[in-house]
Structures are given as C-alpha cells and as structure tokens.
Design a protein around this motif. Structure first.
Motif, PDB file in Angstrom:
ATOM      1  N   UNK A  61       0.715  -0.823   0.112  1.00 33.24           N
ATOM      2  CA  UNK A  61      -0.079  -0.029   0.247  1.00 33.24           C
ATOM      3  C   UNK A  61       0.808   1.328   0.149  1.00 33.24           C
ATOM      4  N   UNK A  62       2.379   0.961   0.138  1.00 28.36           N
ATOM      5  CA  UNK A  62       2.826   2.452   0.651  1.00 28.36           C
ATOM      6  C   UNK A  62       3.465   2.934  -0.951  1.00 28.36           C
ATOM      7  N   UNK A  63       3.103   1.826  -1.890  1.00 27.52           N
ATOM      8  CA  UNK A  63       3.062   2.771  -3.430  1.00 27.52           C
ATOM      9  C   UNK A  63       2.041   3.232  -3.891  1.00 27.52           C
ATOM     10  N   UNK A  64       1.318   3.553  -3.648  1.00 30.24           N
ATOM     11  CA  UNK A  64       0.111   3.865  -3.891  1.00 30.24           C
ATOM     12  C   UNK A  64       0.115   5.598  -3.329  1.00 30.24           C
ATOM     13  N   UNK A  65       0.307   6.668  -3.773  1.00 25.41           N
ATOM     14  CA  UNK A  65       0.068   7.587  -3.559  1.00 25.41           C
ATOM     15  C   UNK A  65      -0.963   8.982  -4.436  1.00 25.41           C
ATOM     16  N   UNK A  66      -0.853   9.943  -3.903  1.00 28.54           N
ATOM     17  CA  UNK A  66      -2.162  10.884  -4.943  1.00 28.54           C
ATOM     18  C   UNK A  66      -1.074  11.337  -5.760  1.00 28.54           C
ATOM     19  N   UNK A  67      -2.345  11.912  -6.747  1.00 26.68           N
ATOM     20  CA  UNK A  67      -1.889  12.472  -8.266  1.00 26.68           C
ATOM     21  C   UNK A  67      -0.206  12.845  -8.156  1.00 26.68           C
ATOM     22  N   UNK A  68      -0.576  13.992  -7.106  1.00 22.85           N
ATOM     23  CA  UNK A  68       0.946  14.535  -6.773  1.00 22.85           C
ATOM     24  C   UNK A  68       2.106  14.023  -5.811  1.00 22.85           C
ATOM     25  N   UNK A  69       2.152  12.217  -6.201  1.00 20.17           N
ATOM     26  CA  UNK A  69       3.358  12.113  -5.529  1.00 20.17           C
ATOM     27  C   UNK A  69       3.349  12.530  -3.839  1.00 20.17           C
ATOM     28  N   UNK A  70       2.599  12.839  -3.816  1.00 18.01           N
ATOM     29  CA  UNK A  70       2.526  13.042  -1.395  1.00 18.01           C
ATOM     30  C   UNK A  70       2.078  11.585  -0.862  1.00 18.01           C
ATOM     31  N   UNK A  71       2.490  11.259  -0.015  1.00 10.57           N
ATOM     32  CA  UNK A  71       2.263  10.475   1.207  1.00 10.57           C
ATOM     33  C   UNK A  71       0.878  10.239   2.068  1.00 10.57           C
ATOM     34  N   UNK A  72       0.355  11.119   1.728  1.00  9.68           N
ATOM     35  CA  UNK A  72      -1.235  11.103   1.650  1.00  9.68           C
ATOM     36  C   UNK A  72      -2.172  10.088   2.619  1.00  9.68           C
ATOM     37  N   UNK A  73      -1.650   8.629   3.061  1.00  8.38           N
ATOM     38  CA  UNK A  73      -1.595   7.458   3.181  1.00  8.38           C
ATOM     39  C   UNK A  73      -1.108   7.550   4.341  1.00  8.38           C
ATOM     40  N   UNK A  74      -0.009   8.096   4.742  1.00  3.31           N
ATOM     41  CA  UNK A  74       1.196   7.921   5.720  1.00  3.31           C
ATOM     42  C   UNK A  74       0.766   7.870   6.870  1.00  3.31           C
ATOM     43  N   UNK A  75      -1.050   8.261   8.248  1.00  3.72           N
ATOM     44  CA  UNK A  75      -0.923   8.130   9.215  1.00  3.72           C
ATOM     45  C   UNK A  75      -2.017   7.185   8.757  1.00  3.72           C
ATOM     46  N   UNK A  76      -2.124   5.523   8.049  1.00  5.73           N
ATOM     47  CA  UNK A  76      -2.490   4.924   8.321  1.00  5.73           C
ATOM     48  C   UNK A  76      -1.814   3.978   8.481  1.00  5.73           C
ATOM     49  N   UNK A  77      -0.530   3.800   7.929  1.00  5.16           N
ATOM     50  CA  UNK A  77       0.535   2.954   8.834  1.00  5.16           C
ATOM     51  C   UNK A  77       0.734   2.443  10.229  1.00  5.16           C
ATOM     52  N   UNK A  78       1.138   1.926  10.418  1.00  5.09           N
ATOM     53  CA  UNK A  78       1.053   1.808  11.927  1.00  5.09           C
ATOM     54  C   UNK A  78       1.897   3.121  12.378  1.00  5.09           C
ATOM     55  N   UNK A  79       2.892   3.629  12.199  1.00  2.84           N
ATOM     56  CA  UNK A  79       3.564   4.350  12.704  1.00  2.84           C
ATOM     57  C   UNK A  79       3.871   5.569  11.019  1.00  2.84           C
ATOM     58  N   UNK A  80       3.444   6.912  11.294  1.00  5.81           N
ATOM     59  CA  UNK A  80       3.829   8.211  10.531  1.00  5.81           C
ATOM     60  C   UNK A  80       4.862   7.993   9.380  1.00  5.81           C
ATOM     61  N   UNK A  81       6.033   7.500   9.969  1.00  7.57           N
ATOM     62  CA  UNK A  81       6.967   7.363   8.999  1.00  7.57           C
ATOM     63  C   UNK A  81       7.278   5.794   8.533  1.00  7.57           C
ATOM     64  N   UNK A  82       5.873   4.813   8.986  1.00  8.48           N
ATOM     65  CA  UNK A  82       6.797   3.871   7.989  1.00  8.48           C
ATOM     66  C   UNK A  82       6.594   3.508   6.677  1.00  8.48           C
ATOM     67  N   UNK A  83       5.160   4.775   6.480  1.00  3.84           N
ATOM     68  CA  UNK A  83       5.206   4.597   5.021  1.00  3.84           C
ATOM     69  C   UNK A  83       6.568   4.952   3.965  1.00  3.84           C
ATOM     70  N   UNK A  84       6.532   6.097   4.511  1.00 10.34           N
ATOM     71  CA  UNK A  84       8.590   7.046   3.823  1.00 10.34           C
ATOM     72  C   UNK A  84       8.943   5.734   4.020  1.00 10.34           C
ATOM     73  N   UNK A  85       9.232   5.112   5.014  1.00 13.51           N
ATOM     74  CA  UNK A  85      10.765   4.537   5.735  1.00 13.51           C
ATOM     75  C   UNK A  85      10.742   3.617   4.448  1.00 13.51           C
ATOM     76  N   UNK A  86       9.369   2.478   4.596  1.00 20.90           N
ATOM     77  CA  UNK A  86       9.414   1.719   3.172  1.00 20.90           C
ATOM     78  C   UNK A  86       9.648   2.219   1.669  1.00 20.90           C
ATOM     79  N   UNK A  87       9.373   3.539   1.474  1.00 18.30           N
ATOM     80  CA  UNK A  87       9.728   3.509   0.483  1.00 18.30           C
ATOM     81  C   UNK A  87      11.651   3.744  -0.117  1.00 18.30           C
TER      82      UNK A  87
END
Length: 116
Positions: A61-87
């Motif tokens: 799910x971390x590879x799915x972003x909004x149309x601007x390339x923003x990590x809009x879903x980061x708050x739905x991961x365990x930790x807010x930094x998890x999405x960025x970390x995975x990427x």
DNA sequence: TTGCTGACGGAGG
DNA sequence: ACCTCCGCCAGCA
C-alpha cells in the motif's frame, strides 16, 4: 442472488491485484488504479480499499500515492514514518511527504497492463 | 433513516 | 494559478 457487497468485494480484490503488480521501487496513484478498473471517479474507494488491505501482507500500500506524489496515506500505517521508510528502503527519495522524481517512478497500470 | 466524512481527482469559476 | 464544488460509495453517529 446478488448484492452490492459482492461487487464491492470484487472491486477491492481488483485493487489489491493491481497494487500487488506495482514493481519494487515504483509508485502509482489512487486515480490511476481507479481508472484502470473502469471507475475513474472512485479513487476514494481505492484509498478505502487500501485501508482494508492492512491485513494482507503482500499488498504494498505504501506504493500508492495521490496524484501529486504525496504520502497522503502515511497516517494509516502503524507509525507515520513507516510509509516513507518503506519507500526509502526501495530506493525512493521522499522529502517532506513527497516522492522525488515522481514522474519517472510513476507506474501506470493503464500502460503496463493495457489490454491488447 | 439521514447526514457527514474521507488514503482522490477532475471540472469550473 | 488558486479556490470551490461535485461524483464516487462504504462506515459511522
């Protein structure tokens, strides 16, 4: 006999199917997936499908972003930094919740999975 | 039951 | 370029 829940489940399943095909180190958008599934105006539902996908370990799910390339879903991961970390672990540079070089990393299912 | 919200995105002013 | 509204539809109060 049929009901709306069935089609919803199909939609979710299709979303997961597409997301699973996103190559490592690449990203796509909610809208691109929705469009590929024939529901271009249901991008919000793609996000909702992602929300329900957390129990599926093979849906990146971390590879799915909004149309601007923003990590809009980061708050739905365990930790807010998890999405960025995975990427970043896949070689993607993220700065201030935005994927750098987004256009080059963008993987469009409408192109990669286009019908013949 | 009705209304509001939301991991979005396009269209219109 | 910026702001606002509309469509989509599953949950929840």
């Amino acid at each position: 006999m049929k009901n709306t829940a069935d089609s919803t489940l199909d939609f979710f399943r299709d979303v997961y199917d597409v997301v699973r095909l996103i190559p490592e180190g690449r990203v796509t958008s909610y809208g691109a997936i929705a469009k590929y599934l024939g529901s271009a105006r249901s991008s919000r539902m793609v996000g909702w499908a992602m929300n329900a996908s957390h129990r599926l370990p093979d849906v990146p799910a971390h590879r799915v972003l909004n149309r601007n390339g923003l990590l809009t879903g980061k708050h739905h991961f365990g930790d807010p930094n998890e999405m960025q970390r995975l990427l970043e672990s896949e070689g993607i540079i993220v700065k201030e919740d935005q994927v750098q070089n987004f256009l080059s990393l963008f993987w469009d299912p409408n192109d990669a999975l286009k019908l013949p």
